[in-house]
Design a protein around this motif. Sequence first.
Motif, PDB file in Angstrom:
ATOM      1  N   GLY A   1       0.823  -1.203   0.000  1.00  0.00           N
ATOM      2  CA  GLY A   1       0.000   0.000   0.000  1.00  0.00           C
ATOM      3  C   GLY A   1       0.859   1.257   0.000  1.00  0.00           C
ATOM      4  O   GLY A   1       2.060   1.194   0.286  1.00  0.00           O
TER       5      GLY A   1
ATOM      6  N   GLU B   1       1.169   3.632   1.970  1.00  0.00           N
ATOM      7  CA  GLU B   1       1.758   4.064   3.246  1.00  0.00           C
ATOM      8  C   GLU B   1       3.169   3.514   3.453  1.00  0.00           C
ATOM      9  O   GLU B   1       3.846   3.908   4.398  1.00  0.00           O
TER      10      GLU B   1
ATOM     11  N   THR C   1      -2.590  -9.712   5.689  1.00  0.00           N
ATOM     12  CA  THR C   1      -2.567  -8.246   5.692  1.00  0.00           C
ATOM     13  C   THR C   1      -1.161  -7.730   5.955  1.00  0.00           C
ATOM     14  O   THR C   1      -0.374  -8.384   6.662  1.00  0.00           O
TER      15      THR C   1
ATOM     16  N   SER D   1      -5.364  -8.601   1.834  1.00  0.00           N
ATOM     17  CA  SER D   1      -5.728  -7.189   2.009  1.00  0.00           C
ATOM     18  C   SER D   1      -4.436  -6.377   1.965  1.00  0.00           C
ATOM     19  O   SER D   1      -3.544  -6.579   2.798  1.00  0.00           O
TER      20      SER D   1
ATOM     21  N   TYR E   1      -2.835  -1.523   5.156  1.00  0.00           N
ATOM     22  CA  TYR E   1      -3.606  -1.396   6.383  1.00  0.00           C
ATOM     23  C   TYR E   1      -5.086  -1.128   6.144  1.00  0.00           C
ATOM     24  O   TYR E   1      -5.775  -0.690   7.051  1.00  0.00           O
ATOM     25  N   SER E   2      -5.561  -1.387   4.920  1.00  0.00           N
ATOM     26  CA  SER E   2      -6.916  -0.948   4.584  1.00  0.00           C
ATOM     27  C   SER E   2      -7.987  -1.512   5.525  1.00  0.00           C
ATOM     28  O   SER E   2      -9.005  -0.860   5.755  1.00  0.00           O
TER      29      SER E   2
END
Lengths: 154, 173
Positions: free
Chosen positions: A83, A85, B100, B123, B126-127
């Motif tokens: 992601g 971040e 995750t 996932s 951190y969604s």
Amino acid sequence: MRVLAASLAVVAVAIVAPPSALASDQHPSLAEIEPEVMCLVCKTTLDQSDSPFAQQERTLIRRLIDRGYTKSQIKRKLVAEYGPEILAAPPDSGFNILAWWLPIAGVLAGALALGWLAWRWSRGRREPPEPKETARLEPDLERQLDEELARFDG
Amino acid sequence: MSGRLKLTGQVIAVALVAGLLGLLIWKVVHGSGTTAQPKNFNLDRLDKPGKIQLASLKGKVVVLNFMASWCVPCGQEAPQIERLWQQYRSRGVVVLGVDTADASEDARAFIRKHRLTYPVVRSVGYSLWGPYGLTGVPETRVIDRNGKYGKTQFHGAVTGSDLKAAIDQALES
């Protein structure tokens, strides 16, 4: 003539030799990437962590370096895996560009506001009023005052 | 003119503060924490092609196991969760691993290493941490047939007996 030749040589070297930034993008090292990415679990940059997550991230980066990925490709892969971040600094594109420009805009706005306030303050200042001409005393009173002063001096 | 300017400045300042306060309240209410009903998701499977939507599992007891391949306790609890999956799958229980904050390649290696046969979805980042109130991995949530959280949730590695009790409880509710 010598100066011209030297200048041409410098230009030629600049054209032939790749800039160091480009070189580091093509052949990045782990140490170079570590401060630019985060350890998600520890909330620090990767170079400051030795958690299991950080170890996995390092292994992945090493693997990508071995596969010949460039620095920007590695970062893209990390974003795809973990992601956005994962990046220590937000990318300078799209909505994230606000994170780069807002602080600069804030500083500029603050400077402008300060300048405007200073200008207003300097314009609003008034010259101190001229002292009024002292009223003249009555001749009798003035003579009496002179006599008193003369006695005091004498 | 100066009075109007001052008033405008004050109105802007108050609006800014009110906006920030609103954002804070919104974040507290919606941003994190476990709500009574788990947030739906539609995530890619790691163990095979395809997606799994949580809402599609309504009517079954769902054991959501949030895990990551780098997490040592996740590896410790995985065999017990696999055993319970084998034991309960015919009774309307679905174990769903949610990988995750993990690298997909490593996550697949984790599935192979522990011979997990229950479905595992991925996932990114951190969604799901905010909506599920996760503070780390592993964490396990048991969802009853009505799509609501069961009484017991697990933060950290879960033991086989504790999870079994929670599944039994959810099956009875």
